[in-house]
Scaffold this motif. Sequence first.
Motif, PDB file in Angstrom:
ATOM      1  N   PRO A  42       0.698  -1.150  -0.051  1.00 36.26           N
ATOM      2  CA  PRO A  42      -0.015   0.144   0.152  1.00 36.26           C
ATOM      3  C   PRO A  42       0.858   1.345  -0.063  1.00 36.26           C
ATOM      4  CG  PRO A  42      -0.937  -1.597   1.589  1.00 36.26           C
ATOM      5  CD  PRO A  42       0.122  -2.027   1.058  1.00 36.26           C
ATOM      6  N   SER A  43       1.847   1.426   0.785  1.00 36.45           N
ATOM      7  CA  SER A  43       2.754   2.814   0.944  1.00 36.45           C
ATOM      8  C   SER A  43       3.549   2.687  -0.429  1.00 36.45           C
ATOM      9  CB  SER A  43       3.675   2.621   2.246  1.00 36.45           C
ATOM     10  OG  SER A  43       4.582   1.354   2.258  1.00 36.45           O
ATOM     11  N   TRP A  44       3.730   1.889  -1.246  1.00 37.15           N
ATOM     12  CA  TRP A  44       4.550   2.102  -2.196  1.00 37.15           C
ATOM     13  C   TRP A  44       3.980   3.050  -3.329  1.00 37.15           C
ATOM     14  CZ3 TRP A  44       6.303  -3.740  -3.656  1.00 37.15           C
ATOM     15  CH2 TRP A  44       6.802  -4.263  -2.723  1.00 37.15           C
ATOM     16  N   VAL A  75      14.390   0.502   4.057  1.00 35.19           N
ATOM     17  CA  VAL A  75      13.237  -0.795   3.811  1.00 35.19           C
ATOM     18  C   VAL A  75      12.612  -0.951   2.948  1.00 35.19           C
ATOM     19  CG1 VAL A  75      11.799  -1.991   5.142  1.00 35.19           C
ATOM     20  CG2 VAL A  75      13.965  -1.135   6.392  1.00 35.19           C
ATOM     21  N   MET A  76      11.761   0.162   2.672  1.00 39.68           N
ATOM     22  CA  MET A  76      10.608   0.276   1.679  1.00 39.68           C
ATOM     23  C   MET A  76      11.275  -0.016   0.167  1.00 39.68           C
ATOM     24  SD  MET A  76       8.006   3.324   0.316  1.00 39.68           S
ATOM     25  CE  MET A  76       7.305   3.429   2.038  1.00 39.68           C
ATOM     26  N   LEU A  77      12.536   0.731  -0.070  1.00 41.45           N
ATOM     27  CA  LEU A  77      13.181   0.882  -1.413  1.00 41.45           C
ATOM     28  C   LEU A  77      13.744  -0.737  -1.843  1.00 41.45           C
ATOM     29  CD1 LEU A  77      14.494   4.581  -1.693  1.00 41.45           C
ATOM     30  CD2 LEU A  77      12.445   3.571  -2.517  1.00 41.45           C
ATOM     31  N   LYS A  78      14.235  -1.168  -0.664  1.00 43.68           N
ATOM     32  CA  LYS A  78      14.823  -2.516  -0.835  1.00 43.68           C
ATOM     33  C   LYS A  78      13.940  -3.445  -1.370  1.00 43.68           C
ATOM     34  CE  LYS A  78      19.018  -2.762   2.046  1.00 43.68           C
ATOM     35  NZ  LYS A  78      19.556  -3.198   3.284  1.00 43.68           N
ATOM     36  N   LYS A  79      12.487  -3.233  -0.556  1.00 46.20           N
ATOM     37  CA  LYS A  79      11.474  -4.302  -0.971  1.00 46.20           C
ATOM     38  C   LYS A  79      11.207  -3.963  -2.528  1.00 46.20           C
ATOM     39  CE  LYS A  79       9.705  -5.088   3.527  1.00 46.20           C
ATOM     40  NZ  LYS A  79       8.827  -4.619   4.797  1.00 46.20           N
ATOM     41  N   MET A  80      11.058  -2.868  -2.853  1.00 45.28           N
ATOM     42  CA  MET A  80      10.452  -2.464  -3.913  1.00 45.28           C
ATOM     43  C   MET A  80      11.575  -2.890  -5.175  1.00 45.28           C
ATOM     44  SD  MET A  80       8.928   1.147  -3.839  1.00 45.28           S
ATOM     45  CE  MET A  80       8.239   1.492  -5.359  1.00 45.28           C
ATOM     46  N   THR A  81      13.021  -2.864  -4.934  1.00 44.34           N
ATOM     47  CA  THR A  81      13.976  -3.508  -5.808  1.00 44.34           C
ATOM     48  C   THR A  81      13.900  -4.883  -5.799  1.00 44.34           C
ATOM     49  OG1 THR A  81      15.277  -1.410  -5.091  1.00 44.34           O
ATOM     50  CG2 THR A  81      16.507  -3.430  -5.983  1.00 44.34           C
ATOM     51  N   ALA A  82      13.499  -5.439  -4.878  1.00 47.94           N
ATOM     52  CA  ALA A  82      13.400  -7.104  -4.631  1.00 47.94           C
ATOM     53  C   ALA A  82      12.345  -7.414  -5.652  1.00 47.94           C
ATOM     54  CB  ALA A  82      13.376  -7.597  -3.308  1.00 47.94           C
ATOM     55  N   LYS A  83      11.318  -6.763  -5.580  1.00 50.70           N
ATOM     56  CA  LYS A  83      10.173  -7.019  -6.482  1.00 50.70           C
ATOM     57  C   LYS A  83      10.476  -6.524  -8.017  1.00 50.70           C
ATOM     58  CE  LYS A  83       7.468  -8.882  -3.520  1.00 50.70           C
ATOM     59  NZ  LYS A  83       6.961 -10.120  -3.507  1.00 50.70           N
ATOM     60  N   TYR A  85      10.497  -3.305  -8.975  1.00 51.35           N
ATOM     61  CA  TYR A  85       9.851  -2.020  -9.584  1.00 51.35           C
ATOM     62  C   TYR A  85      10.708  -0.900  -9.593  1.00 51.35           C
ATOM     63  CZ  TYR A  85       5.568  -4.708  -8.631  1.00 51.35           C
ATOM     64  OH  TYR A  85       4.588  -5.614  -8.488  1.00 51.35           O
ATOM     65  N   ILE A  86      11.812  -0.811  -8.939  1.00 51.48           N
ATOM     66  CA  ILE A  86      12.769   0.201  -9.206  1.00 51.48           C
ATOM     67  C   ILE A  86      14.225  -0.353  -9.109  1.00 51.48           C
ATOM     68  CG2 ILE A  86      11.400   1.855  -7.684  1.00 51.48           C
ATOM     69  CD1 ILE A  86      13.133   1.244  -5.087  1.00 51.48           C
ATOM     70  N   VAL A  87      15.059   0.389  -9.752  1.00 50.36           N
ATOM     71  CA  VAL A  87      16.391   0.376  -9.695  1.00 50.36           C
ATOM     72  C   VAL A  87      17.321   1.462  -9.217  1.00 50.36           C
ATOM     73  CG1 VAL A  87      16.522  -1.394 -11.656  1.00 50.36           C
ATOM     74  CG2 VAL A  87      16.769   0.839 -12.099  1.00 50.36           C
ATOM     75  N   SER A  88      18.386   1.031  -8.664  1.00 51.43           N
ATOM     76  CA  SER A  88      19.330   1.992  -8.286  1.00 51.43           C
ATOM     77  C   SER A  88      20.476   2.226  -8.931  1.00 51.43           C
ATOM     78  CB  SER A  88      19.416   2.166  -6.679  1.00 51.43           C
ATOM     79  OG  SER A  88      20.091   1.051  -6.377  1.00 51.43           O
ATOM     80  N   GLU A  89      21.020   3.240  -9.179  1.00 48.56           N
ATOM     81  CA  GLU A  89      22.408   3.469  -9.862  1.00 48.56           C
ATOM     82  C   GLU A  89      23.221   4.414  -9.164  1.00 48.56           C
ATOM     83  OE1 GLU A  89      20.827   6.004 -13.598  1.00 48.56           O
ATOM     84  OE2 GLU A  89      20.762   3.782 -13.764  1.00 48.56           O
ATOM     85  N   LYS A  90      24.510   4.624  -9.205  1.00 49.17           N
ATOM     86  CA  LYS A  90      25.554   5.491  -8.684  1.00 49.17           C
ATOM     87  C   LYS A  90      25.143   6.701  -9.418  1.00 49.17           C
ATOM     88  CE  LYS A  90      28.642   2.671  -5.919  1.00 49.17           C
ATOM     89  NZ  LYS A  90      27.981   2.668  -4.758  1.00 49.17           N
ATOM     90  N   ASP A  91      25.342   7.728  -8.546  1.00 51.06           N
ATOM     91  CA  ASP A  91      25.321   9.264  -9.089  1.00 51.06           C
ATOM     92  C   ASP A  91      26.691   9.193 -10.075  1.00 51.06           C
ATOM     93  OD1 ASP A  91      25.688  11.917  -9.477  1.00 51.06           O
ATOM     94  OD2 ASP A  91      23.905  12.261  -8.376  1.00 51.06           O
ATOM     95  N   THR A  92      26.763   9.751 -11.271  1.00 55.80           N
ATOM     96  CA  THR A  92      27.841  10.136 -12.032  1.00 55.80           C
ATOM     97  C   THR A  92      28.657  11.149 -11.423  1.00 55.80           C
ATOM     98  OG1 THR A  92      26.748  11.626 -13.420  1.00 55.80           O
ATOM     99  CG2 THR A  92      27.030   9.299 -14.044  1.00 55.80           C
ATOM    100  N   LEU A 102      12.077   4.137 -11.682  1.00 59.24           N
ATOM    101  CA  LEU A 102      11.252   3.151 -12.002  1.00 59.24           C
ATOM    102  C   LEU A 102      11.683   2.071 -13.178  1.00 59.24           C
ATOM    103  CD1 LEU A 102       7.688   5.016 -12.291  1.00 59.24           C
ATOM    104  CD2 LEU A 102       8.698   3.573 -10.502  1.00 59.24           C
ATOM    105  N   THR A 103      11.570   0.790 -13.099  1.00 60.79           N
ATOM    106  CA  THR A 103      12.048  -0.117 -14.090  1.00 60.79           C
ATOM    107  C   THR A 103      10.778  -0.124 -14.937  1.00 60.79           C
ATOM    108  OG1 THR A 103      10.861  -1.864 -12.994  1.00 60.79           O
ATOM    109  CG2 THR A 103      13.182  -1.502 -12.206  1.00 60.79           C
ATOM    110  N   GLN A 104      11.100  -0.619 -16.204  1.00 64.51           N
ATOM    111  CA  GLN A 104      10.295  -1.025 -17.141  1.00 64.51           C
ATOM    112  C   GLN A 104       9.043  -1.654 -16.943  1.00 64.51           C
ATOM    113  OE1 GLN A 104      10.688   0.535 -20.155  1.00 64.51           O
ATOM    114  NE2 GLN A 104       8.398   0.164 -20.347  1.00 64.51           N
ATOM    115  N   LYS A 105       9.139  -2.637 -16.125  1.00 63.61           N
ATOM    116  CA  LYS A 105       7.837  -3.439 -15.383  1.00 63.61           C
ATOM    117  C   LYS A 105       6.936  -2.491 -14.490  1.00 63.61           C
ATOM    118  CE  LYS A 105       7.315  -6.652 -11.319  1.00 63.61           C
ATOM    119  NZ  LYS A 105       7.614  -7.605 -10.527  1.00 63.61           N
ATOM    120  N   SER A 106       7.641  -1.439 -14.035  1.00 66.22           N
ATOM    121  CA  SER A 106       6.988  -0.350 -13.058  1.00 66.22           C
ATOM    122  C   SER A 106       5.985   0.580 -14.360  1.00 66.22           C
ATOM    123  CB  SER A 106       7.606   0.224 -12.277  1.00 66.22           C
ATOM    124  OG  SER A 106       8.130  -0.385 -11.242  1.00 66.22           O
TER     125      SER A 106
END
Length: 163
Positions: A42-44, A75-83, A85-92, A102-106
């Motif tokens: 729900p909170s996502w 915690v929230m973003l780790k769960k969303m990543t595991a599912k 829905y999101i990806v993270s990348e290092k700032d250049t 957001l991922t393409q899935k999202s």
Amino acid sequence: MEKDFLKELGYRALDNRLKRISDRMSHDTRKFFKQIDIDVEPSWHLVFKLLRDYKRLTMVEIAQHLGYTHPSMVVMLKKMTAKGYIVSEKDTIDKRKQIIKLTQKSIDLLPELEQIWNSCEDAIYKMLNEDLSILKYLDDIEASLKSIPLNERFYNEYKKQKK
């Protein structure tokens, strides 16, 4: 007739009453998502909406937009990543920062999520009998807590009564 201790306590149990309502809304929303076979918490939706609008944000920026603590965002973003829905990348520029997007899935799921959010918002609006005055009360409570935290208020009252 079932007794409701929190109702009996009135304003003295405000925090518990708000938590109970929040827990109930989250539980019911989670049940609804399972009914329609959507694997989202729900909170996502707040993160989905932020990233839909801003495309890329750091974890700190997301936390600031939502008023959440950094640990709860982790915690929230780790769960969303595991599912997926999101990806993270290092700032250049600043390698310490993680850019969340957001991922393409999202992105593919967004039209359906928009429909879900609209129906949920309509249901809540009707549940409130189209009266949004509760939001003014919540704004006032948040502003009061921001100006003088509850622990300070508790301590001041405690000192007064101890005299």
